[in-house]
Every structure is written in structure tokens, then in C-alpha cells.
Design a protein around this motif. Structure first.
Motif, PDB file in Angstrom:
ATOM      1  N   LYS A   1       0.815  -1.221   0.000  1.00  0.00           N
ATOM      2  CA  LYS A   1       0.000   0.000   0.000  1.00  0.00           C
ATOM      3  C   LYS A   1       0.845   1.266   0.000  1.00  0.00           C
ATOM      4  O   LYS A   1       0.530   2.234  -0.688  1.00  0.00           O
ATOM      5  CB  LYS A   1      -0.947   0.009   1.210  1.00  0.00           C
ATOM      6  CG  LYS A   1      -1.981   1.123   1.185  1.00  0.00           C
ATOM      7  CD  LYS A   1      -2.920   1.015   2.384  1.00  0.00           C
ATOM      8  CE  LYS A   1      -4.011   2.080   2.337  1.00  0.00           C
ATOM      9  NZ  LYS A   1      -4.986   1.856   1.262  1.00  0.00           N
ATOM     10  N   PHE A   2       1.936   1.247   0.770  1.00  0.00           N
ATOM     11  CA  PHE A   2       2.724   2.466   0.946  1.00  0.00           C
ATOM     12  C   PHE A   2       3.968   2.517   0.068  1.00  0.00           C
ATOM     13  O   PHE A   2       4.729   3.475   0.141  1.00  0.00           O
ATOM     14  CB  PHE A   2       3.105   2.646   2.417  1.00  0.00           C
ATOM     15  CG  PHE A   2       1.909   2.821   3.313  1.00  0.00           C
ATOM     16  CD1 PHE A   2       1.021   3.867   3.128  1.00  0.00           C
ATOM     17  CD2 PHE A   2       1.651   1.908   4.328  1.00  0.00           C
ATOM     18  CE1 PHE A   2      -0.084   4.025   3.936  1.00  0.00           C
ATOM     19  CE2 PHE A   2       0.544   2.055   5.149  1.00  0.00           C
ATOM     20  CZ  PHE A   2      -0.325   3.111   4.948  1.00  0.00           C
ATOM     21  N   GLY A   3       4.193   1.495  -0.754  1.00  0.00           N
ATOM     22  CA  GLY A   3       5.237   1.562  -1.769  1.00  0.00           C
ATOM     23  C   GLY A   3       6.648   1.290  -1.313  1.00  0.00           C
ATOM     24  O   GLY A   3       7.608   1.579  -2.046  1.00  0.00           O
ATOM     25  N   PHE A   4       6.833   0.746  -0.094  1.00  0.00           N
ATOM     26  CA  PHE A   4       8.188   0.386   0.346  1.00  0.00           C
ATOM     27  C   PHE A   4       8.715  -0.740  -0.542  1.00  0.00           C
ATOM     28  O   PHE A   4       7.957  -1.602  -0.991  1.00  0.00           O
ATOM     29  CB  PHE A   4       8.172  -0.076   1.803  1.00  0.00           C
ATOM     30  CG  PHE A   4       8.083   1.038   2.819  1.00  0.00           C
ATOM     31  CD1 PHE A   4       9.082   1.212   3.765  1.00  0.00           C
ATOM     32  CD2 PHE A   4       6.999   1.905   2.840  1.00  0.00           C
ATOM     33  CE1 PHE A   4       9.009   2.225   4.713  1.00  0.00           C
ATOM     34  CE2 PHE A   4       6.908   2.923   3.778  1.00  0.00           C
ATOM     35  CZ  PHE A   4       7.923   3.089   4.715  1.00  0.00           C
ATOM     36  N   ASP A   5      10.013  -0.748  -0.770  1.00  0.00           N
ATOM     37  CA  ASP A   5      10.607  -1.808  -1.584  1.00  0.00           C
ATOM     38  C   ASP A   5      10.552  -3.151  -0.872  1.00  0.00           C
ATOM     39  O   ASP A   5      10.414  -4.194  -1.511  1.00  0.00           O
ATOM     40  CB  ASP A   5      12.055  -1.458  -1.926  1.00  0.00           C
ATOM     41  CG  ASP A   5      12.130  -0.255  -2.862  1.00  0.00           C
ATOM     42  OD1 ASP A   5      11.732  -0.395  -4.034  1.00  0.00           O
ATOM     43  OD2 ASP A   5      12.555   0.822  -2.410  1.00  0.00           O
TER      44      ASP A   5
END
Length: 351
Positions: free
Chosen positions: A205-209
Motif C-alpha cells: 500500500k505504501f510503496g516500500f521496496d
């Protein structure tokens, strides 16, 4: 003859007991017999009277509920028994003697945990100019949490495209924004959180790798070496203790560490020591503590960066809203057991 001011009931959250260890529901009283005149008294030459809409739940509040002295007292006044809790919130001006604010203005800043607040020195209030985004965002994304993330990442750490960034407590209101700001800069970002659900949110959801559950790791040093085989350039610290000690071993030369919070140490009778401080010398690290008040002067610059990203839906933001002032204490207590995801907000009144 002057018109008599309307007087209304004013529900309040009051400190009943000084907190020992983790703050508890029983440390508060919900006071329902208070009243408030809807006029700023003549004795308050620059006072502002506001109706509170949203209140922000933040870990630092637990410090101010403890009897012992705190390093935060340079920036905040410790609460006394029987006093109303205060913190960041969003409100509407009901009456004002301050030249900067007029009746009807929407504001965010330090206010009381009550339905109406008389703010004698409104220097910490900001007028809300942009209302095309949810007002509740000014408790976090466009308020303290966002400015904290911005100041710590960009002013302390100065990220560069391609750098490796680690964020502890990454699913909190500050951490999830740090990660997204770093991604927008072109960094590779990994976060830690305390449940599989939160790890999934960080990645999906938050786009962390990538992200990991620190509670499932027996060896934090080994975990960091697994996720950062070449080392960490930037670390945004929200936890402290064993996590920070492991991070020190895994920093790269000339790495930067922004110390925003020490969540694991806030209620320790004897805080944990750091054993790997030699890494600071050997690796020429820069480790700097900071607070949001250090960067209030950068708020317009911060808005210039963040508002377009919000409007273009390039930033994902989650709020956990507890409805009703009477539910404020439980919402605050829940921060310390990881009950919330994203920004914990208390809804006092509808806009």
C-alpha cells in the motif's frame, strides 16, 4: 451595553494520575461539568477561542503525563494533575482578539483535549489555507507528522537518488511518510513493523521496496544484513534500543541517522544502552536528534512539496479515527500496543 456571551458545556480530558510505565485509561478523567464562554475575555489581549474538530494522538504525550522530569520539557510543558491534556489538533476560530486570526478561520496547532479551547498565546497556530484536502490531514500528513518526516529526512539526512534507506516503526504516522518521501526522491526503502499485516501494508500500500516484522527476527543484525547487504546510507530512527544498536553495525561510510523517537525506551525504568557506538567514529556517521519545532519555519516549503503530491495521489495516507472525545484516552493508550495503523486521530466534532 455589551452583548452577553453564550456559555456552552465543554467536555474535557483531564489528567487524573501521573503515568507510571505505559499510560493507562485510568490515568484520565472525562470531565463533563465544565463550561466555556464563547467570547475571548477582555483580559486576553491576543487570545483565540476555538472549537476543536480533530485531535492528534502522539507518543510524546505520555512523557508529559509522567511526574519525573523529561528532556522534552524544553519544548513542551509537563501536564499537572487535574489539568486538561493538550496537543496538536484542528479547530475553527469562534472568537479572536489576535490580528492574525478571524472568526471562522480554520487552524491547526496546539490546542486542548476538549470541545472548546481558549488559547492565550496562539503562536503555535497555523491558519489552514488549503481546504481541498481533508481537514483531518492537518493532524498528521499536513501537520506535525508530515513536517517531522520532512525535516528529519530532507534537512538532517539530505537523501540522494539511489541511496539505501531504513525506517524503523515504519507503519506509524511519521514512518510511512518518511518512506514515501524517500521513494519520491529515488531511494531504495525498507521498513520494519510489528506485525505481518503492517509489513504487508508497507510493501503493498505504501510503496516500500521491502519490509520485515522485527518481532519475528531473533537477530536484528542478521536481519539488516539480509535486507541491506551493501549497508544502510540513511536511517530514520523511531525505536531506539536494540534496533538502533543493530543499525549502527550496518551503516555505510558517511551514513546519516535522524533520531526522531525512541519508542522502545519511553517506559523503561532503566533505558537500554548502546554497545556499537564505535561505528559512529569508524564509519564517520552523522547521528542527529531533532524535533518538529526545529522546522516550523519551513512549513510553507513543506506544503509546496507535499500538496501537489497529495492532489496527484502520489502519497498514500491512512488515518485511524476514534469518534468522540471520550474515546481519546483509549486511542492514545493504543499507540503503545501497536493497535493503530497510520495516523491515530480523535474526532471531537464534525466540521
Amino acid at each position: 451595553m455589551a452583548e452577553e456571551a453564550e456559555v456552552v458545556k465543554n467536555k474535557q480530558v483531564v489528567l487524573k494520575n501521573y503515568a507510571t510505565g505505559f499510560v493507562k485509561d485510568s490515568d484520565f478523567i472525562i470531565k463533563t461539568d465544565s463550561t466555556m464562554s464563547l467570547k475571548v475575555p477582555e483580559s486576553s489581549s491576543k487570545g483565540v477561542l476555538v472549537k476543536n474538530f480533530y485531535l492528534s494522538c502522539d507518543p510524546y504525550l505520555s512523557f508529559l503525563m509522567q511526574k519525573s522530569d523529561s528532556s522534552l520539557e524544553a519544548q513542551f510543558s509537563r501536564f499537572s494533575l487535574g489539568s486538561t491534556i493538550n496537543g496538536f489538533g484542528v479547530a475553527k476560530v469562534v472568537d479572536s482578539r489576535h490580528p492574525k486570526f478571524e472568526k471562522g478561520d480554520l487552524v491547526w496547532g496546539i490546542t486542548g483535549w476538549e470541545e472548546y479551547s481558549l488559547i492565550a498565546e496562539p503562536d503555535s497556530l497555523f491558519k489552514i489555507e488549503h481546504t481541498d484536502v481533508p481537514l483531518s490531514h492537518y493532524t498528521g500528513l499536513l501537520g506535525m507528522s508530515g513536517l517531522t518526516a520532512y525535516g528529519g529526512l530532507f534537512e538532517v539526512c539530505n537523501p540522494k537518488k539511489g541511496e539505501k534507506v531504513f525506517v524503523s516503526a515504519a507503519s506509524g504516522s511519521v514512518g510511512l511518510l518518511v518512506g514515501q518521501f524517500a521513494k519520491l526522491t529515488g531511494c531504495h526503502v525498507i521498513g520494519s513493523a510489528g506485525s505481518r499485516e503492517k509489513v504487508d501494508l508497507l510493501k503493498n500500500k505504501f510503496g516500500f521496496d521491502d519490509a520485515f516484522n522485527y518481532k519475528e527476527e531473533q537477530d536484528l543484525d542478521a536481519a539488516l544484513k539480509r535486507y541491506f547487504p551493501e549497508g544502510i546510507d540513511i536511517h530514520f530512527e523511531n525505536v531506539g534500543g536494540k534496533m538502533l544498536d543493530a543499525v549502527l553495525l550496518n551503516m555505510r561510510m558517511h551514513g546519516r541517522i535522524a533520531v526522531c523517537g525512541l519508542m522502545s525506551q519511553y517506559h523503561q525504568e532503566k533505558p537500554e544502552g548502546l554497545y556499537n557506538v564505535a561505528s559512529i567514529l569508524i564509519k564517520r556517521l552523522r547521528m542527529e536528534g531533532f524535533g518538529v519545532f526545529d522546522y516550523l519555519h519551513l512549513y510553507p516549503k513543506f506544503l509546496d512539496l507535499v500538496l501537489p503530491q497529495i492532489r496527484e495521489k502520489k502519497i498514500t495516507y491512512v488515518e485511524d479515527i476514534a469518534e468522540g472525545l471520550e474515546n481519546g484516552p483509549a486511542a492514545l493508550v493504543g499507540l503503545f500496543s501497536g493497535r493503530n495503523v497510520g495516523k491515530q486521530v480523535v474526532l471531537v466534532a464534525r466540521e
